[in-house]
Design a protein around this motif. Structure first.
Motif, mmCIF file in Angstrom:
data_model
loop_
_atom_site.group_PDB
_atom_site.id
_atom_site.type_symbol
_atom_site.label_atom_id
_atom_site.label_comp_id
_atom_site.label_asym_id
_atom_site.label_seq_id
_atom_site.Cartn_x
_atom_site.Cartn_y
_atom_site.Cartn_z
ATOM 1 N N UNK A 173 10.779 2.441 -0.065
ATOM 2 C CA UNK A 173 10.576 1.285 -0.944
ATOM 3 C C UNK A 173 11.851 0.465 -1.154
ATOM 4 N N UNK A 184 -0.659 -2.380 -1.251
ATOM 5 C CA UNK A 184 0.654 -2.132 -0.640
ATOM 6 C C UNK A 184 0.562 -1.479 0.733
ATOM 7 N N UNK A 185 -0.534 -0.776 1.014
ATOM 8 C CA UNK A 185 -0.635 -0.160 2.349
ATOM 9 C C UNK A 185 -0.706 -1.235 3.433
ATOM 10 N N UNK A 231 3.224 -2.403 3.422
ATOM 11 C CA UNK A 231 4.265 -1.372 3.542
ATOM 12 C C UNK A 231 4.379 -0.849 4.966
ATOM 13 N N UNK A 232 3.236 -0.540 5.560
ATOM 14 C CA UNK A 232 3.259 -0.040 6.935
ATOM 15 C C UNK A 232 3.743 -1.114 7.899
ATOM 16 N N UNK A 280 7.438 -1.176 7.792
ATOM 17 C CA UNK A 280 7.971 -0.051 8.584
ATOM 18 C C UNK A 280 8.029 -0.425 10.064
ATOM 19 N N UNK A 281 6.985 -1.119 10.511
ATOM 20 C CA UNK A 281 6.969 -1.552 11.916
ATOM 21 C C UNK A 281 8.022 -2.635 12.182
ATOM 22 N N UNK A 292 10.907 -2.807 10.853
ATOM 23 C CA UNK A 292 12.166 -2.075 11.056
ATOM 24 C C UNK A 292 12.216 -1.486 12.466
ATOM 25 N N UNK A 293 11.065 -0.993 12.903
ATOM 26 C CA UNK A 293 11.013 -0.412 14.249
ATOM 27 C C UNK A 293 11.322 -1.482 15.301
ATOM 28 N N UNK A 338 -0.334 -4.825 15.124
ATOM 29 C CA UNK A 338 -0.600 -3.601 14.354
ATOM 30 C C UNK A 338 -0.804 -3.933 12.878
ATOM 31 N N UNK A 388 -4.232 -3.100 10.990
ATOM 32 C CA UNK A 388 -4.217 -2.252 9.797
ATOM 33 C C UNK A 388 -4.864 -2.977 8.616
ATOM 34 N N UNK A 424 11.241 5.319 11.248
ATOM 35 C CA UNK A 424 10.890 3.917 11.515
ATOM 36 C C UNK A 424 9.487 3.801 12.129
ATOM 37 N N UNK A 425 8.811 2.748 11.802
ATOM 38 C CA UNK A 425 7.407 2.633 12.193
ATOM 39 C C UNK A 425 6.662 3.799 11.560
ATOM 40 N N UNK A 426 6.005 4.586 12.392
ATOM 41 C CA UNK A 426 5.316 5.778 11.897
ATOM 42 C C UNK A 426 5.944 7.030 12.505
ATOM 43 N N UNK A 459 0.746 7.727 0.561
ATOM 44 C CA UNK A 459 0.724 6.265 0.698
ATOM 45 C C UNK A 459 -0.680 5.709 0.505
ATOM 46 N N UNK A 512 -0.356 4.388 -3.196
ATOM 47 C CA UNK A 512 0.230 3.070 -2.942
ATOM 48 C C UNK A 512 -0.881 2.081 -2.584
ATOM 49 N N UNK A 513 -1.782 2.527 -1.744
ATOM 50 C CA UNK A 513 -2.863 1.628 -1.329
ATOM 51 C C UNK A 513 -4.157 1.861 -2.070
#
Lengths: 415, 329
Positions: free
Chosen positions: A237, A368-369, A372-373, A376-377, A379-380, A394, A398, B275-277, B288, B292-293
């Motif tokens: 977070x 947030x899902x 948030x995910x 994360x991607x 950053x990837x 993605x 999602x 990172x990512x998943x 999560x 969160x969701x």
């Protein structure tokens, strides 16, 4: 005789002869500010017929706790709901419309609130909450590093190209200095995606990203590869173990306005804040708030409104803004200019109204899902693990899973 | 409460300054001898009742509730909506991240158990060598286990950071110019997290259990093996390992379950699944989705899968151990 009088007074008091005090239950994720900025205490002093029963809920568990309270019928009378929650709670009928109350108020007017309030009201078809104050994002910059390179400071006319040019010029690998720190706070991604042209949330209320996000990710990846922007290294977070900007190792950083409370103690260098840069004249900034709302099952709705009205009054807002170091949600009061003035910065609080003019709730209106995910991607992508196109597709996929396909705007390159 | 006259008589001797606990112990003793067995059991269950209520209300109830909730769509507002198998279909369809997450979970659990069991056994073996300072070494090895995970996570962040971390600084000092990005490289992150399990509380516990087990191995066996000229490795393989194999099995099972259950407390503060998943395991995804969701139904379906995964893995370990564990010691 004296004893008898005291006894009588006690009995009468217990029967409420001296006037019944109305108890208003109120929950918040922030502890009440210390005196003299304790707005709850001020309200109780001003209106002794009311008593606030305050519940502090840990910020990390705030939305979950409110939902549990809703499920167990123990919601407080006055809630302060986050952006996504105000939508969900209103939809589920847990909070009442405030239009009637607002129209009767002698000093509150919807047009006086930050523009995003009206935007949400129109989207929801009614006014279910009023923002208690707000925070936003700004561009932080190290004045000493700018001076050293002879580069003019960022200003409200700065474009993305100006930012990139300055970041490149400020990068000094030998000294371990980056032009800009990695994005740490998730909201910044969505600011920049919006600035790059994606609506984030379209007129139909759908999650809408695509070309803007892809272009942004491509550019940021390039800058990260060049060493102009630091590689991401974030915790859950958006908390980072190492803050390169605070350490004087990054000339710029996008972050929340609340970081001023941490940076105010910096003594090693002078710094300031500026509005975020524009792309093709577009600036998209997210605002963060909590919406004062009234529990639909409250037995003291009028009293609850009285408290909300006080909190949004000039006096109430002054206490909240000073006590919580945030900005008033009422334009007429925000223009007074409240903010922290630290040892070496900031001074340019005029940057904040510029951001607010372009302020939206945007991604915060989704669960947030969804975002948030996606973050994360992103950053990837910066680490070269996946391509920008993959990250965007993605995120869209999602969002379809979570919101339903009809709540996500199509983006042609994604199957 | 105790109505049998014999018991009451027995109990009455302890009235006064002896204290309630001292009084109750002989009461139970008397009850178990004098009372009918059913009645004695009933009394025992009455004393167990607070714990049973806690178990049913806070553990059993939620576990049972998870199954029906996994067939619903629910965001905690209003009533859950029955959607049949849709959550499971979504998970198994292969469209989302479910399969990579399950794969991550198994990879992390197996690597975590391997690391923690090997490490704790290694330290326990060292302790049993009776080398000088072994006690101090044991305390030092156990010390990280009592540090709160969140504090440890921040310390590890500082140690493991690619550009400013201490570990990479040392690696560069010894000539490794491009050390790995321990927490942000998707090929490395899960192994890093598995290695971090040596700092967990249960690894410390394992060490103590191994230490106790090693002390129970008869010394004569080692003496005979030494007289026969067996090497240290042969002694370990043919004497130590078989003799402690039940404890090894116990530690593997407990370690596996702990790694699965405790994965959240290690992974979430360190990488949040990124990172990512790349480092998202089922426990992180359940959190999560649930908190969160607010996809409670989907999170419950994932919890059911985690439960099944734990049960199947444990059964598999027991099946595998049938021919390998030596119970005659």
């Amino acid at each position: 005789m004296k004893r008898l009088v005291i006894l009588l007074a006690c009995v009468l008091a217990s029967f409420g002869v001296f006037g019944e005090q109305i108890v208003i239950k109120y929950a918040h994720w922030n502890a009440l500010p210390e005196d003299p900025f304790n707005y709850v205490k001020a309200f109780e002093t001003l209106y002794p017929q009311y008593k606030i029963d305050f519940t502090l809920i840990a910020e990390a568990e705030y939305p979950a706790t409110l939902r549990q309270m809703a499920a167990t019928d123990t919601l407080p009378d006055v809630l302060c709901l986050w952006e996504h929650d105000i939508v969900e709670f209103a939809k589920a009928g847990y909070v009442i419309p405030l239009d009637k109350y607002l129209s009767q108020s002698k000093f509150l007017n919807i047009d006086d609130f930050i523009p995003a309030t009206k935007e949400l009201m129109e989207m929801q078809g009614g006014l279910y909450g009023l923002p208690w104050c707000y925070a936003t994002h700004v561009l932080y910059y190290n004045k000493d590093l700018f001076d050293k390179k002879g580069i003019p400071y960022p200003n409200e006319n700065w474009t993305w190209d100006d930012f990139v040019k300055a970041a490149r010029a400020l990068t000094d690998p030998a000294a371990g200095i980056y032009g800009c720190d990695a994005i740490v706070f998730h909201g910044i991604w969505w600011d920049l995606i919006g600035t790059f042209g994606d609506p984030i949330i379209d007129e139909q209320g759908r999650f809408a990203i695509g070309g803007g996000a892809e272009k942004l990710l491509t550019e940021l990846y390039q800058l990260t590869q060049e060493g102009v922007i630091a590689k991401p290294a974030t915790l859950a977070m958006g908390a980072a173990a190492v803050d390169l900007f605070a350490a004087g190792k990054a000339a710029m950083k996008f972050d929340g306005s609340w970081m001023t409370t941490q940076y105010k103690d910096i003594t090693a260098f002078a710094w300031d804040i500026a509005p975020t840069p524009t792309v093709d004249g577009r600036r998209y900034v997210h605002l963060h708030t909590g919406f004062f709302a009234i529990n639909a099952k409250s037995k003291v709705k009028d009293a609850a409104w009285k408290f909300i009205e006080f909190c949004l009054s000039h006096f109430g807002q002054t206490l909240i803004v000073r006590g919580e170091t945030i900005f008033s949600s009422r334009a007429s009061l925000a223009s007074h200019g409240e903010g922290i003035y630290g040892i070496k910065g900031p001074t340019n609080w005029a940057a904040v109204p510029v951001q607010v003019e372009n302020g939206h709730w945007g991604y915060l209106l989704f669960p947030s899902t969804v975002w948030m995910d996606a973050v994360n991607d992103f950053y990837a992508v910066m680490l070269g693990n996946i391509s920008p196109a993959t990250a965007v597709c993605r995120a869209i996929d999602r969002a379809k899973d979570i919101l339903g396909a009809d709540k996500v705007a199509p983006y042609a390159p994604c199957p | 409460m105790l109505r049998t006259p014999h018991v009451l008589n027995h109990c009455s001797k302890y009235d006064g300054d002896e204290g309630l606990l001292k009084a109750l112990i002989p009461c139970f003793w008397a009850a178990s001898n004098v009372m009918p067995r059913r009645r004695a059991n009933l009394i025992a269950y009455l004393f167990l009742l607070p714990w049973i209520i806690g178990l049913v209300a806070f553990v059993g109830g939620p576990i049972i509730a998870i199954l029906p909730l996994s067939f619903t769509s629910w965001n905690l507002l209003g009533a859950p909506r029955w959607i049949g198998l849709r959550n499971y279909v979504e998970m198994f369809s292969g469209r989302g991240d479910f399969w990579p997450i399950v794969f991550n979970t198994l990879k992390y659990a197996i690597a975590g158990v391997f690391v923690s069991v090997i490490w704790s056994l290694f330290i326990a073996l060292l302790l049993n060598r009776r080398v000088p300072g072994a006690g101090l070494a044991a305390s030092l090895c156990f010390a990280p286990a009592v540090v709160p995970y969140i504090a440890m996570a921040f310390a590890l962040q500082l140690l493991l950071r690619a550009d400013l971390g201490v570990i990479n600084y040392w690696l560069k000092c010894v000539g490794i110019q491009h050390p790995p990005d321990w927490l942000m490289d998707p090929d490395v992150v899960l192994w890093t997290l598995a290695a971090v399990t040596i700092y967990t509380y249960y690894t410390g516990q394992m060490m103590l259990i191994f230490d106790a087990a090693l002390k129970q191995v008869p010394k004569e066996l080692y003496e005979v093996a030494s007289l026969d000229g067996a090497s240290s490795l042969t002694i370990f393989r043919h004497i130590t390992l078989p003799m402690i194999s039940p404890i090894l099995l116990f530690n593997v099972v407990i370690g596996f379950l702990n790694t699965l259950n405790m994965s959240f407390t290690i992974i979430y503060p360190l990488t949040a699944g990124g990172p990512g998943k790349a480092s998202t395991v089922l426990s992180v995804d359940i959190y999560n989705n649930a908190f969160k969701g607010f996809r409670i139904g989907y999170a419950c379906a994932e919890a059911v899968i985690l439960f099944v995964l734990c049960a199947l893995s444990t059964l598999f370990i027991f099946w595998l151990s049938k021919r390998r564990v030596y119970y005659e010691a």
